[in-house]
Design a protein around this motif. Structure first.
Motif, PDB file in Angstrom:
ATOM      1  N   SER A 219      11.292  18.446 -16.030  1.00 12.15           N
ATOM      2  CA  SER A 219      10.085  19.089 -15.501  1.00 12.15           C
ATOM      3  C   SER A 219       8.825  18.344 -15.918  1.00 12.15           C
ATOM      4  O   SER A 219       7.898  18.181 -15.122  1.00 12.15           O
ATOM      5  N   ILE A 220       8.783  17.871 -17.148  1.00 10.33           N
ATOM      6  CA  ILE A 220       7.611  17.126 -17.610  1.00 10.33           C
ATOM      7  C   ILE A 220       7.499  15.792 -16.869  1.00 10.33           C
ATOM      8  O   ILE A 220       6.409  15.392 -16.453  1.00 10.33           O
ATOM      9  N   VAL A 221       8.629  15.127 -16.682  1.00 10.23           N
ATOM     10  CA  VAL A 221       8.613  13.858 -15.932  1.00 10.23           C
ATOM     11  C   VAL A 221       8.169  14.097 -14.500  1.00 10.23           C
ATOM     12  O   VAL A 221       7.353  13.333 -13.955  1.00 10.23           O
ATOM     13  N   MET A 222       8.658  15.140 -13.859  1.00 11.00           N
ATOM     14  CA  MET A 222       8.255  15.432 -12.483  1.00 11.00           C
ATOM     15  C   MET A 222       6.785  15.815 -12.402  1.00 11.00           C
ATOM     16  O   MET A 222       6.119  15.511 -11.413  1.00 11.00           O
ATOM     17  N   THR A 223       6.264  16.461 -13.438  1.00  6.55           N
ATOM     18  CA  THR A 223       4.843  16.784 -13.467  1.00  6.55           C
ATOM     19  C   THR A 223       4.014  15.510 -13.438  1.00  6.55           C
ATOM     20  O   THR A 223       3.020  15.424 -12.701  1.00  6.55           O
ATOM     21  N   VAL A 224       4.415  14.531 -14.202  1.00  8.38           N
ATOM     22  CA  VAL A 224       3.692  13.244 -14.221  1.00  8.38           C
ATOM     23  C   VAL A 224       3.852  12.514 -12.889  1.00  8.38           C
ATOM     24  O   VAL A 224       2.888  11.951 -12.352  1.00  8.38           O
ATOM     25  N   LEU A 225       5.054  12.529 -12.322  1.00 12.74           N
ATOM     26  CA  LEU A 225       5.308  11.801 -11.076  1.00 12.74           C
ATOM     27  C   LEU A 225       4.599  12.402  -9.872  1.00 12.74           C
ATOM     28  O   LEU A 225       4.366  11.697  -8.887  1.00 12.74           O
ATOM     29  N   VAL A 226       4.291  13.676  -9.912  1.00 13.10           N
ATOM     30  CA  VAL A 226       3.587  14.306  -8.794  1.00 13.10           C
ATOM     31  C   VAL A 226       2.216  13.653  -8.579  1.00 13.10           C
ATOM     32  O   VAL A 226       1.753  13.531  -7.446  1.00 13.10           O
ATOM     33  N   PHE A 227       1.612  13.184  -9.641  1.00 14.86           N
ATOM     34  CA  PHE A 227       0.266  12.615  -9.538  1.00 14.86           C
ATOM     35  C   PHE A 227       0.271  11.153  -9.086  1.00 14.86           C
ATOM     36  O   PHE A 227      -0.770  10.555  -8.964  1.00 14.86           O
ATOM     37  N   ARG A 228       1.415  10.561  -8.872  1.00 17.51           N
ATOM     38  CA  ARG A 228       1.461   9.167  -8.408  1.00 17.51           C
ATOM     39  C   ARG A 228       1.360   9.059  -6.934  1.00 17.51           C
ATOM     40  O   ARG A 228       1.599   9.854  -6.171  1.00 17.51           O
TER      41      ARG A 228
ATOM     42  N   VAL B 169       6.176  31.436 -11.746  1.00 19.19           N
ATOM     43  CA  VAL B 169       5.098  30.629 -11.158  1.00 19.19           C
ATOM     44  C   VAL B 169       5.577  29.839  -9.942  1.00 19.19           C
ATOM     45  O   VAL B 169       4.919  29.862  -8.895  1.00 19.19           O
ATOM     46  N   PRO B 170       6.715  29.131 -10.004  1.00 17.49           N
ATOM     47  CA  PRO B 170       7.130  28.403  -8.808  1.00 17.49           C
ATOM     48  C   PRO B 170       7.440  29.307  -7.615  1.00 17.49           C
ATOM     49  O   PRO B 170       7.191  28.927  -6.469  1.00 17.49           O
ATOM     50  N   ILE B 171       7.968  30.497  -7.881  1.00 15.54           N
ATOM     51  CA  ILE B 171       8.239  31.424  -6.779  1.00 15.54           C
ATOM     52  C   ILE B 171       6.939  31.874  -6.126  1.00 15.54           C
ATOM     53  O   ILE B 171       6.826  31.916  -4.898  1.00 15.54           O
TER      54      ILE B 171
ATOM     55  N   LEU C 194      -1.000  22.111  -7.765  1.00 10.91           N
ATOM     56  CA  LEU C 194      -0.067  23.231  -7.647  1.00 10.91           C
ATOM     57  C   LEU C 194       1.382  22.787  -7.845  1.00 10.91           C
ATOM     58  O   LEU C 194       2.180  23.497  -8.457  1.00 10.91           O
ATOM     59  N   SER C 195       1.713  21.598  -7.337  1.00  7.21           N
ATOM     60  CA  SER C 195       3.068  21.082  -7.531  1.00  7.21           C
ATOM     61  C   SER C 195       3.338  20.804  -9.007  1.00  7.21           C
ATOM     62  O   SER C 195       4.407  21.145  -9.534  1.00  7.21           O
ATOM     63  N   ALA C 196       2.388  20.195  -9.680  1.00  8.34           N
ATOM     64  CA  ALA C 196       2.543  19.921 -11.113  1.00  8.34           C
ATOM     65  C   ALA C 196       2.608  21.226 -11.904  1.00  8.34           C
ATOM     66  O   ALA C 196       3.397  21.350 -12.852  1.00  8.34           O
ATOM     67  N   PHE C 197       1.809  22.202 -11.520  1.00  4.07           N
ATOM     68  CA  PHE C 197       1.806  23.499 -12.192  1.00  4.07           C
ATOM     69  C   PHE C 197       3.156  24.199 -12.038  1.00  4.07           C
ATOM     70  O   PHE C 197       3.623  24.887 -12.947  1.00  4.07           O
ATOM     71  N   SER C 198       3.803  23.998 -10.884  1.00  4.32           N
ATOM     72  CA  SER C 198       5.130  24.588 -10.670  1.00  4.32           C
ATOM     73  C   SER C 198       6.146  24.023 -11.649  1.00  4.32           C
ATOM     74  O   SER C 198       6.985  24.751 -12.178  1.00  4.32           O
ATOM     75  N   TYR C 199       6.086  22.718 -11.871  1.00  2.55           N
ATOM     76  CA  TYR C 199       7.040  22.092 -12.788  1.00  2.55           C
ATOM     77  C   TYR C 199       6.747  22.445 -14.247  1.00  2.55           C
ATOM     78  O   TYR C 199       7.641  22.780 -15.004  1.00  2.55           O
ATOM     79  N   ILE C 200       5.492  22.345 -14.653  1.00  2.00           N
ATOM     80  CA  ILE C 200       5.149  22.505 -16.081  1.00  2.00           C
ATOM     81  C   ILE C 200       5.202  23.965 -16.513  1.00  2.00           C
ATOM     82  O   ILE C 200       5.213  24.256 -17.708  1.00  2.00           O
ATOM     83  N   SER C 201       5.301  24.874 -15.557  1.00  2.00           N
ATOM     84  CA  SER C 201       5.359  26.298 -15.915  1.00  2.00           C
ATOM     85  C   SER C 201       6.638  26.663 -16.652  1.00  2.00           C
ATOM     86  O   SER C 201       6.735  27.771 -17.177  1.00  2.00           O
TER      87      SER C 201
END
Length: 124
Positions: free
Chosen positions: A115-124, A42-44, A27-34
């Motif tokens: 946003s793309i970088v944060m999407t990747v970092l969420v999974f670390r 989507v993030p709201i 869900l966190s990654a989906f918020s960023y990549i949206s």
């Protein structure tokens, strides 16, 4: 057991082992990549639908980043409409519109990369 695996996603870690990704990370990654397909909505929705602090933290950051892009785009559109309605034909106002759209494009690219970088970092 089957229902639990339905709500999780499988991925490979650095050692080549299969690990499970939690709903919170998805869900966190989906918020960023949206930002690529449905910015700000989507993030709201994720922020108000989830009670988990991890998800809400990342949804709030996505809201802030995506609202910067939306506000700058609305400002550029407003400037374009004002320029068109008032009939600005002079060189200086046209240059201001070009600079405004250039700044909006630059901000959009920077926030999209973030946003793309944060999407990747969420999974670390």
């Amino acid at each position: 057991m089957y229902f639990e695996s339905f709500f999780k996603c499988v991925r490979m870690n650095k050692k080549g082992m299969v690990t499970v990704v939690k709903n919170e990370q998805l869900l966190s990654a989906f918020s960023y990549i949206s930002i690529l397909f449905c910015p700000l909505i989507v993030p709201i929705v994720v922020y108000f639908a989830q009670k988990d602090d991890f998800v809400r933290f990342h949804a709030k950051r996505a809201i802030i980043g995506q609202s910067i892009v939306v506000v700058s785009a609305l400002f550029a559109i407003f400037a374009m409409l004002i320029g068109g309605v008032t009939g600005m034909i002079e060189q200086v106002p046209n240059m201001l519109l070009v600079i405004g759209f250039g700044i909006t494009t630059f901000i959009s690219i920077i926030v999209s990369i973030w946003s793309i970088v944060m999407t990747v970092l969420v999974f670390r």
